[in-house]
Design a protein around this motif. Structure first.
Motif, PDB file in Angstrom:
ATOM      1  N   MET A   1       0.655  -1.080   0.165  1.00  0.00           N
ATOM      2  CA  MET A   1       0.068   0.066  -0.027  1.00  0.00           C
ATOM      3  C   MET A   1       0.914   1.160  -0.116  1.00  0.00           C
ATOM      4  O   MET A   1       1.714   1.457   0.846  1.00  0.00           O
ATOM      5  CB  MET A   1      -0.967   0.118   1.210  1.00  0.00           C
ATOM      6  CG  MET A   1      -1.821   1.127   1.235  1.00  0.00           C
ATOM      7  SD  MET A   1      -3.051   0.848   0.021  1.00  0.00           S
ATOM      8  CE  MET A   1      -3.938  -0.438   0.526  1.00  0.00           C
ATOM      9  N   LYS A   2       0.742   2.057  -0.888  1.00  0.00           N
ATOM     10  CA  LYS A   2       1.432   3.412  -1.054  1.00  0.00           C
ATOM     11  C   LYS A   2       0.927   4.282   0.053  1.00  0.00           C
ATOM     12  O   LYS A   2       0.034   4.569   0.450  1.00  0.00           O
ATOM     13  CB  LYS A   2       1.278   3.955  -2.377  1.00  0.00           C
ATOM     14  CG  LYS A   2       1.829   3.427  -3.542  1.00  0.00           C
ATOM     15  CD  LYS A   2       1.660   4.114  -4.957  1.00  0.00           C
ATOM     16  CE  LYS A   2       2.491   3.461  -6.091  1.00  0.00           C
ATOM     17  NZ  LYS A   2       2.298   4.046  -7.182  1.00  0.00           N
ATOM     18  N   ARG A   3       1.953   4.991   0.504  1.00  0.00           N
ATOM     19  CA  ARG A   3       1.576   6.142   1.568  1.00  0.00           C
ATOM     20  C   ARG A   3       2.330   7.242   1.193  1.00  0.00           C
ATOM     21  O   ARG A   3       3.503   7.653   0.540  1.00  0.00           O
ATOM     22  CB  ARG A   3       2.186   5.575   2.947  1.00  0.00           C
ATOM     23  CG  ARG A   3       1.836   4.051   3.428  1.00  0.00           C
ATOM     24  CD  ARG A   3       2.306   3.953   4.748  1.00  0.00           C
ATOM     25  NE  ARG A   3       1.658   4.610   5.721  1.00  0.00           N
ATOM     26  CZ  ARG A   3       0.614   4.228   6.150  1.00  0.00           C
ATOM     27  NH1 ARG A   3      -0.246   3.197   5.712  1.00  0.00           N
ATOM     28  NH2 ARG A   3      -0.125   4.996   7.117  1.00  0.00           N
ATOM     29  N   LEU A   4       1.798   8.494   1.800  1.00  0.00           N
ATOM     30  CA  LEU A   4       2.436   9.639   1.498  1.00  0.00           C
ATOM     31  C   LEU A   4       2.684  10.489   3.039  1.00  0.00           C
ATOM     32  O   LEU A   4       1.888  10.348   3.885  1.00  0.00           O
ATOM     33  CB  LEU A   4       1.152  10.662   0.940  1.00  0.00           C
ATOM     34  CG  LEU A   4       1.685  12.165   0.790  1.00  0.00           C
ATOM     35  CD1 LEU A   4       2.736  12.702  -0.213  1.00  0.00           C
ATOM     36  CD2 LEU A   4       0.314  13.094   0.585  1.00  0.00           C
ATOM     37  N   GLN A   5       4.046  10.799   3.024  1.00  0.00           N
ATOM     38  CA  GLN A   5       4.560  11.399   4.407  1.00  0.00           C
ATOM     39  C   GLN A   5       4.672  12.955   4.150  1.00  0.00           C
ATOM     40  O   GLN A   5       5.313  13.458   3.405  1.00  0.00           O
ATOM     41  CB  GLN A   5       5.980  10.878   4.569  1.00  0.00           C
ATOM     42  CG  GLN A   5       6.271  11.280   6.269  1.00  0.00           C
ATOM     43  CD  GLN A   5       7.716  10.558   6.275  1.00  0.00           C
ATOM     44  OE1 GLN A   5       8.674  11.327   6.078  1.00  0.00           O
ATOM     45  NE2 GLN A   5       7.757   9.660   7.180  1.00  0.00           N
ATOM     46  N   VAL A   6       3.856  13.598   5.107  1.00  0.00           N
ATOM     47  CA  VAL A   6       4.024  14.883   5.216  1.00  0.00           C
ATOM     48  C   VAL A   6       4.577  15.483   6.440  1.00  0.00           C
ATOM     49  O   VAL A   6       4.268  15.119   7.352  1.00  0.00           O
ATOM     50  CB  VAL A   6       2.219  15.569   5.301  1.00  0.00           C
ATOM     51  CG1 VAL A   6       2.236  17.040   5.505  1.00  0.00           C
ATOM     52  CG2 VAL A   6       1.713  15.020   3.739  1.00  0.00           C
ATOM     53  N   ASN A   7       5.349  16.495   6.138  1.00  0.00           N
ATOM     54  CA  ASN A   7       6.155  17.239   7.484  1.00  0.00           C
ATOM     55  C   ASN A   7       5.149  18.833   7.553  1.00  0.00           C
ATOM     56  O   ASN A   7       5.253  19.356   7.020  1.00  0.00           O
ATOM     57  CB  ASN A   7       7.502  17.537   6.978  1.00  0.00           C
ATOM     58  CG  ASN A   7       8.418  17.723   8.232  1.00  0.00           C
ATOM     59  OD1 ASN A   7       8.006  17.273   9.484  1.00  0.00           O
ATOM     60  ND2 ASN A   7       9.611  18.462   7.994  1.00  0.00           N
ATOM     61  N   LYS A 162       3.290   7.871  -8.887  1.00  0.00           N
ATOM     62  CA  LYS A 162       4.205   7.922  -7.613  1.00  0.00           C
ATOM     63  C   LYS A 162       3.119   7.696  -6.418  1.00  0.00           C
ATOM     64  O   LYS A 162       2.970   6.859  -5.737  1.00  0.00           O
ATOM     65  CB  LYS A 162       5.044   8.784  -7.328  1.00  0.00           C
ATOM     66  CG  LYS A 162       5.879   8.538  -5.850  1.00  0.00           C
ATOM     67  CD  LYS A 162       6.720   9.470  -5.607  1.00  0.00           C
ATOM     68  CE  LYS A 162       7.343   9.473  -4.203  1.00  0.00           C
ATOM     69  NZ  LYS A 162       8.293  10.575  -4.025  1.00  0.00           N
ATOM     70  N   ASN A 163       1.935   8.841  -6.469  1.00  0.00           N
ATOM     71  CA  ASN A 163       1.257   9.132  -5.288  1.00  0.00           C
ATOM     72  C   ASN A 163      -0.132   8.723  -5.904  1.00  0.00           C
ATOM     73  O   ASN A 163      -1.164   9.367  -5.240  1.00  0.00           O
ATOM     74  CB  ASN A 163       1.410  10.329  -4.871  1.00  0.00           C
ATOM     75  CG  ASN A 163       2.564  10.664  -4.223  1.00  0.00           C
ATOM     76  OD1 ASN A 163       3.243   9.710  -3.455  1.00  0.00           O
ATOM     77  ND2 ASN A 163       3.076  11.888  -4.341  1.00  0.00           N
ATOM     78  N   ASN A 164      -0.432   7.825  -6.705  1.00  0.00           N
ATOM     79  CA  ASN A 164      -1.737   7.444  -7.474  1.00  0.00           C
ATOM     80  C   ASN A 164      -2.446   8.521  -7.714  1.00  0.00           C
ATOM     81  O   ASN A 164      -3.701   8.615  -7.462  1.00  0.00           O
ATOM     82  CB  ASN A 164      -2.542   6.811  -6.246  1.00  0.00           C
ATOM     83  CG  ASN A 164      -2.031   5.214  -5.852  1.00  0.00           C
ATOM     84  OD1 ASN A 164      -0.815   4.784  -6.549  1.00  0.00           O
ATOM     85  ND2 ASN A 164      -2.231   4.644  -4.980  1.00  0.00           N
ATOM     86  N   GLN A 165      -1.876   9.374  -8.504  1.00  0.00           N
ATOM     87  CA  GLN A 165      -2.630  10.668  -8.919  1.00  0.00           C
ATOM     88  C   GLN A 165      -3.126  10.748 -10.450  1.00  0.00           C
ATOM     89  O   GLN A 165      -2.311  10.097 -11.207  1.00  0.00           O
ATOM     90  CB  GLN A 165      -1.294  12.048  -8.812  1.00  0.00           C
ATOM     91  CG  GLN A 165      -1.291  12.416  -7.386  1.00  0.00           C
ATOM     92  CD  GLN A 165      -0.187  13.220  -7.347  1.00  0.00           C
ATOM     93  OE1 GLN A 165       0.950  12.978  -7.732  1.00  0.00           O
ATOM     94  NE2 GLN A 165      -0.435  14.621  -6.821  1.00  0.00           N
ATOM     95  N   ARG A 166      -4.244  11.202 -10.695  1.00  0.00           N
ATOM     96  CA  ARG A 166      -4.585  11.290 -12.218  1.00  0.00           C
ATOM     97  C   ARG A 166      -4.080  12.708 -12.837  1.00  0.00           C
ATOM     98  O   ARG A 166      -3.655  13.309 -11.700  1.00  0.00           O
ATOM     99  CB  ARG A 166      -6.257  11.178 -12.152  1.00  0.00           C
ATOM    100  CG  ARG A 166      -7.000  12.292 -11.304  1.00  0.00           C
ATOM    101  CD  ARG A 166      -8.399  12.049 -11.804  1.00  0.00           C
ATOM    102  NE  ARG A 166      -9.363  12.990 -11.052  1.00  0.00           N
ATOM    103  CZ  ARG A 166      -9.765  14.132 -11.477  1.00  0.00           C
ATOM    104  NH1 ARG A 166      -9.154  14.606 -12.514  1.00  0.00           N
ATOM    105  NH2 ARG A 166     -10.458  14.817 -10.829  1.00  0.00           N
ATOM    106  N   ILE A 167      -4.400  13.030 -13.989  1.00  0.00           N
ATOM    107  CA  ILE A 167      -3.705  14.187 -14.350  1.00  0.00           C
ATOM    108  C   ILE A 167      -4.356  15.577 -13.542  1.00  0.00           C
ATOM    109  O   ILE A 167      -3.666  16.589 -13.359  1.00  0.00           O
ATOM    110  CB  ILE A 167      -3.843  14.347 -15.826  1.00  0.00           C
ATOM    111  CG1 ILE A 167      -3.041  13.267 -16.549  1.00  0.00           C
ATOM    112  CG2 ILE A 167      -3.678  15.716 -16.311  1.00  0.00           C
ATOM    113  CD1 ILE A 167      -3.485  13.315 -17.861  1.00  0.00           C
TER     114      ILE A 167
END
Length: 269
Positions: A1-7, A162-167
């Protein structure tokens, strides 16, 4: 499962679980069922013939048709703006649109994301409609392939980025995340927070839902029995896990504030 890390601005790292293609397809199908249902109800149960007779010329009739379809044309835009990054389909799929920095997208972000659906889903459909209007019936199979292909642009974009993004997400600097289990989350809520509530301890987001639930249960039990030793241990453990140093007058006030801050951040991130 992809994850996004935010600071965050408090230099606290938050991990978001990105919505996968299955979640997004579920939301997509639910939202399209709602759109088709709207069209069916409009065509089936509303008689616009008198209005068309009044409108008279073809341009006025086309304007009336456009007006009828405005609710579904802007469905995704106004839903995500009014429902804080969700449509009805996204609510059912438990996913949500956020900015890549972890905040709620602006109206401009939502608008850009909606506008780019032309590329993600509808560009080849527009080409299909235009070509069909020119009477290119001999290329009907090719046109239908273009029609179906237009729906797959966003699909393959989500699969390959990379982050499962559409256009639309790439253009608006947004991502779609999977929300935490609503049932588990509900157990961490002590009370509804006032709209003007201002949190004090940003590092509470280091806690998990299970941590918050254990803290809540222990806190309520210890306060009810006036078990101050347990409250001291609980405050110490919270400080150890989160790195927070209490600025409150008592352990009760501190733990209560921690739970409220946890609710605030998990509801608004």
């Amino acid at each position: 499962m992809k994850r996004l890390q935010v600071n965050t601005t408090q230099n606290v790292k938050i991990d978001f679980e990105l919505a996968n293609i299955g979640h997004r397809m579920l939301a997509f199908f639910v939202d399209n069922i709602i759109k088709f249902a709207y069209v069916y109800l409009i065509v089936r149960f509303f008689n616009f013939a008198p209005l068309r007779d009044v409108a008279g010329d073809s341009w006025s009739i086309r304007a009336l048709d456009i007006l009828m379809f405005l609710p579904i044309t802007f469905y995704s835009l106004y839903s995500e703006v009014l429902l804080n990054g969700q449509t009805i389909g996204k609510k059912l799929a438990k996913i949500k649109v956020i900015n890549v920095d972890g905040f709620k997208p602006s109206f401009v972000d939502f608008t850009m994301r909606w506008f780019m659906r032309i590329v993600d889903f509808n560009f080849f459909i527009l080409v299909f409609i235009y070509a069909y209007s020119l009477g290119l019936d001999q290329y009907l199979v090719l046109l239908w392939l273009m029609f179906l292909g237009g729906k797959l642009v966003g699909f393959f974009s989500v699969l390959t980025t990379k982050n499962n993004q559409r256009i639309g997400d790439l253009s608006a600097n947004t991502v779609v995340i999977q929300l935490k289990d609503a049932a588990a989350f509900s157990h961490t809520i002590i009370e509804e927070l006032a709209e003007e509530y201002v949190p004090k301890y940003a590092s509470v987001i280091k806690l998990s839902d299970n941590d918050a639930r254990i803290i809540k249960d222990t806190f309520h039990s210890a306060r009810k029995t006036r078990d101050y030793k347990t409250l001291i241990k609980l405050r110490t453990k919270i400080e150890e896990v989160t790195g927070i140093k209490s600025k409150e007058e008592s352990d009760i006030q501190f733990i209560d504030r921690v739970l409220k801050d946890y609710n605030f951040y998990t509801q608004n991130m």
